[in-house]
Design an enzyme around this catalytic site. Structure first.
Site, PDB file in Angstrom:
ATOM      1  N   GLY A  69      34.186  43.762  42.672  1.00  0.00           N
ATOM      2  CA  GLY A  69      35.031  44.042  43.818  1.00  0.00           C
ATOM      3  C   GLY A  69      34.554  45.236  44.605  1.00  0.00           C
ATOM      4  O   GLY A  69      34.640  45.260  45.839  1.00  0.00           O
ATOM      5  N   THR A  70      34.044  46.243  43.909  1.00  0.00           N
ATOM      6  CA  THR A  70      33.507  47.417  44.597  1.00  0.00           C
ATOM      7  C   THR A  70      32.322  47.039  45.473  1.00  0.00           C
ATOM      8  O   THR A  70      32.194  47.508  46.610  1.00  0.00           O
ATOM      9  CB  THR A  70      33.089  48.481  43.565  1.00  0.00           C
ATOM     10  N   GLN A 177      44.591  43.937  44.390  1.00  0.00           N
ATOM     11  CA  GLN A 177      45.827  43.954  43.607  1.00  0.00           C
ATOM     12  C   GLN A 177      46.764  42.800  43.941  1.00  0.00           C
ATOM     13  O   GLN A 177      47.527  42.360  43.090  1.00  0.00           O
ATOM     14  CB  GLN A 177      46.556  45.283  43.822  1.00  0.00           C
ATOM     15  N   SER A 194      38.599  41.310  43.449  1.00  0.00           N
ATOM     16  CA  SER A 194      37.880  41.480  42.187  1.00  0.00           C
ATOM     17  C   SER A 194      38.491  40.583  41.122  1.00  0.00           C
ATOM     18  O   SER A 194      39.703  40.607  40.891  1.00  0.00           O
ATOM     19  CB  SER A 194      37.953  42.942  41.743  1.00  0.00           C
ATOM     20  N   ALA A 195      37.663  39.788  40.441  1.00  0.00           N
ATOM     21  CA  ALA A 195      38.162  38.766  39.529  1.00  0.00           C
ATOM     22  C   ALA A 195      38.872  39.342  38.315  1.00  0.00           C
ATOM     23  O   ALA A 195      39.831  38.742  37.811  1.00  0.00           O
ATOM     24  CB  ALA A 195      37.010  37.869  39.079  1.00  0.00           C
ATOM     25  N   HIS A 196      38.445  40.485  37.809  1.00  0.00           N
ATOM     26  CA  HIS A 196      39.067  40.983  36.580  1.00  0.00           C
ATOM     27  C   HIS A 196      40.491  41.482  36.817  1.00  0.00           C
ATOM     28  O   HIS A 196      41.221  41.757  35.859  1.00  0.00           O
ATOM     29  CB  HIS A 196      38.209  42.081  35.934  1.00  0.00           C
ATOM     30  N   CYS A 323      46.033  66.066  35.056  1.00  0.00           N
ATOM     31  CA  CYS A 323      45.637  66.431  33.700  1.00  0.00           C
ATOM     32  C   CYS A 323      45.091  65.243  32.914  1.00  0.00           C
ATOM     33  O   CYS A 323      44.719  65.389  31.755  1.00  0.00           O
ATOM     34  CB  CYS A 323      46.815  67.055  32.961  1.00  0.00           C
TER      35      CYS A 323
END
Length: 485
Positions: A69-70, A177, A194-196, A323
């Site tokens: 996807g990136t 998303q 993105s497939a995952h 954090c």
């Protein structure tokens, strides 16, 4: 062990697993070859493209598969900007985009392009009117996610697409998303996913470019994937990704509505967490949001410790707290929204999450938060008690303070030295000493933790005190708070 981080990556869908195993036997050959094995692979690739295009809502010849996807986001942005370089080099995006968009934007700026950022409201949503007002003749591309990856807020894609179309500017939508839940509405020009995120195997993305959109692929090119993605692709993974996406669509149309079921579970979390845990802020749009995702932040809590304790209790969740990151800076999404970042928890339920798992999470969470607060020295009882006690009443042991002269130009009042202390300690110590000043008096917090810039104003809003702003200091910054209650 309940896995509540589907927004990061969803568990592999059973259909994807079956398709992947079958494709390793049948779809391993080069689909560009004319012999039997190549022809079989080509048929499988074409079927995968048609299935993915139907789910996206575009033509098969408008969609290509990418290694991630990136990659789809980066190549979509670079290709669209290059295709419109005669118009201008200005890229416009929202303040809460995924890091892949921000990284591509930074590269564009480093190469001489210009950037503009559209702010969001406290729910994380942009206004279409703000996007329209930011459009200029030199704007080459607008980027907008369909729904936010951290807080779940859905964006007004259709309204923004209308404004972009009126201005003649293409819109790239990051649908990573939202695509698992349905097609993205509106007249977008480019779309990446993105497939995952939907239960496909990792290492597969998709990029759709509508016909008529000026697009010039950047980088090495060959004859594959319309010249937009060079090299021999992972065909078995592509087949599995398309099969799982098609299975999700078929299940949504023919069976019980899984999205509605998960939304009911998320609604339960949104309502019950503030009832069970004191001093919690649930963030994101309460209505216009993804069905499976909810984010909340807990005052006086170390986000990393909270995630570790939840993991020990058997729950896998995510966080945007500073954090829990290597940079020690709050999530850019939470910062843009102006909401509390400390003790941040993101829950994103995968398909099939049982109701019992959510009930057990709600049973475990209060004790986990209480134990983390206790270790950090938060006063016993309601976490707000130290912030609301009358002047002169007993307080928990206060941290060392310094004179007002330690901050140039600071108003008379108590000065709290929290330099060198990390989230959430500056806010905890502020809560401990606020009762030492009279109503109307001030506390100036010296802090060099970036999270304080976000969390102290958010604490003031939650505790009904007045945040007077930030002042320069020799180290870090000075945050001035006026006691109101």
């Amino acid at each position: 062990m309940p896995y509540f981080d589907a927004a990061a990556t969803a568990p592999l869908h059973p259909v994807a697993r079956e398709a992947l195993l079958a494709a390793l036997d049948e779809g391993w050959a080069d689909p560009a070859r004319l012999y039997r094995e190549g022809r079989r692979a080509r048929l499988l690739l074409d079927a995968a493209r048609e299935a993915a295009a139907e789910a996206v809502g575009c033509r098969p010849d408008e969609l290509v598969f990418t290694p991630s996807g990136t990659y789809a986001v980066h190549s979509g942005i670079s290709g669209a900007l290059a295709g419109r370089r005669r118009v201008g080099r200005r890229l416009l995006h929202s303040a809460v985009e995924h890091s892949s968009v921000l990284h591509a934007a930074a590269r564009h700026e480093a190469a001489g392009g210009t950037l503009s950022e559209v702010p969001v409201d406290r729910t994380g949503r942009v206004a279409a009117e703000d996007v329209a007002a930011a459009l200029r003749p030199d704007t080459a591309l607008v980027c907008l996610q369909s729904a936010n990856h951290e807080v779940g807020t859905e964006q007004p894609v259709e309204a923004v697409a209308d404004r972009c179309r009126e201005a003649g500017v293409p819109l790239l939508v990051d649908a990573a998303q939202s695509l698992p839940w349905g097609p993205v509405p509106g007249g977008w020009s480019l779309l990446a996913a993105s497939a995952h995120k939907w239960g496909g195997p990792p290492g597969v993305g998709l990029l759709a470019v509508r016909k008529g959109t000026r697009f010039s692929p950047q980088g090495p090119q060959d004859e594959r994937e319309s010249g937009r993605v060079p090299g021999f692709g992972n065909l078995p993974a592509v087949i599995a990704a398309a099969a799982s996406l098609r299975a999700l669509r078929a299940a949504a149309e023919s069976g019980p509505d899984e999205a509605a079921r998960l939304q009911r579970l998320v609604d339960r979390i949104r309502v019950r967490v503030p009832e069970l845990v004191p001093d919690v802020e649930v963030v994101g749009d309460p209505v216009r949001r993804l069905p499976h995702l909810v984010t909340f932040s807990c005052l006086y809590v170390d986000g990393e410790s909270l995630l570790h304790e939840l993991d020990r209790a058997g729950f896998s969740v995510s966080s945007g707290s500073s954090c829990t990151s290597s940079t020690l800076t709050p999530s850019h999404v939470l910062r843009a929204m102006g909401v509390l970042s400390e003790g941040n928890v993101r829950i994103s339920l995968p398909y099939g999450t049982p109701e019992e798992a959510v009930d057990r999470f709600l049973a475990v969470l209060p004790e986990v938060v209480r134990s983390v607060r206790e270790r950090l020295g938060v006063p016993a009882g309601p976490a707000a008690s130290a912030a609301r006690q009358a002047p002169g009443s007993p307080t928990a042991a206060a941290p060392e303070t310094v004179t007002p002269e330690a901050v140039t130009g600071s108003p008379a009042g108590l000065v709290l030295d929290a330099l060198g202390k990390r989230c959430p300690l500056p806010v905890i110590e502020l809560a401990k000493v606020i009762g030492e000043v009279p109503v109307g008096g001030t506390v100036t917090v010296l802090a060099d933790d970036e999270a304080a810039r976000l969390d102290i104003p958010a604490w003031c809003a939650m505790r009904e005190h007045e945040y007077l702003g930030e002042r320069a200091a020799e180290r870090g910054a000075a945050y001035v708070v006026r006691r109101r209650v």
